[in-house]
Design a protein around this motif. Structure first.
Motif, PDB file in Angstrom:
ATOM      1  N   ASP A   4       0.366  -3.307  13.604  1.00  0.00           N
ATOM      2  CA  ASP A   4       1.539  -4.178  13.741  1.00  0.00           C
ATOM      3  C   ASP A   4       2.789  -3.371  14.054  1.00  0.00           C
ATOM      4  N   LYS A   5       2.952  -2.226  13.381  1.00  0.00           N
ATOM      5  CA  LYS A   5       4.101  -1.357  13.650  1.00  0.00           C
ATOM      6  C   LYS A   5       4.048  -0.836  15.087  1.00  0.00           C
ATOM      7  N   ARG A   7       2.552  -2.227  17.721  1.00  0.00           N
ATOM      8  CA  ARG A   7       2.876  -3.322  18.645  1.00  0.00           C
ATOM      9  C   ARG A   7       4.375  -3.578  18.689  1.00  0.00           C
ATOM     10  N   LYS A   8       5.012  -3.555  17.524  1.00  0.00           N
ATOM     11  CA  LYS A   8       6.456  -3.768  17.451  1.00  0.00           C
ATOM     12  C   LYS A   8       7.201  -2.644  18.192  1.00  0.00           C
ATOM     13  N   ARG A  11       6.752  -3.165  21.985  1.00  0.00           N
ATOM     14  CA  ARG A  11       7.571  -4.297  22.424  1.00  0.00           C
ATOM     15  C   ARG A  11       9.049  -3.895  22.491  1.00  0.00           C
ATOM     16  N   SER A  12       9.529  -3.218  21.472  1.00  0.00           N
ATOM     17  CA  SER A  12      10.934  -2.782  21.437  1.00  0.00           C
ATOM     18  C   SER A  12      11.234  -1.810  22.571  1.00  0.00           C
ATOM     19  N   ASP A  15      11.350  -3.702  25.807  1.00  0.00           N
ATOM     20  CA  ASP A  15      12.568  -4.520  25.852  1.00  0.00           C
ATOM     21  C   ASP A  15      13.793  -3.686  26.222  1.00  0.00           C
TER      22      ASP A  15
END
Length: 75
Positions: A4-5, A7-8, A11-12, A15
């Motif tokens: 999860d970390k 993926r975050k 994504r960041s 972005d």
């Protein structure tokens, strides 16, 4: 939890317009590195380091980087 970390993080980074590259035998350092190339259309790249690869600890990662340097900077 780590997935999860991760993926975050991806994504960041995307972005923010950053390119994220996997471990590369000719470019990676021991840890995660950032590079800026003003001649590239994708100027900011985060490259995962050898220590992010499964089964590769910091000592082994350092040996890979030293061997690459001794070989003229690439394999």
């Amino acid at each position: 939890k780590n997935k999860d970390k991760f993926r975050k993080f991806l994504r960041s980074a995307k972005d923010m317009g950053l390119q994220v590259a996997s471990v590369d035998v000719n470019k990676s350092g021991v840890g995660v590195t950032a590079a800026f190339d003003p001649d590239s259309p994708v100027t900011d790249t985060i490259t995962f380091g050898f220590d992010t690869a499964s089964g590769v600890n910091e000592a082994v990662a350092g040996e890979i980087v030293r061997a690459r340097s001794a070989n003229g900077g690439s394999f």
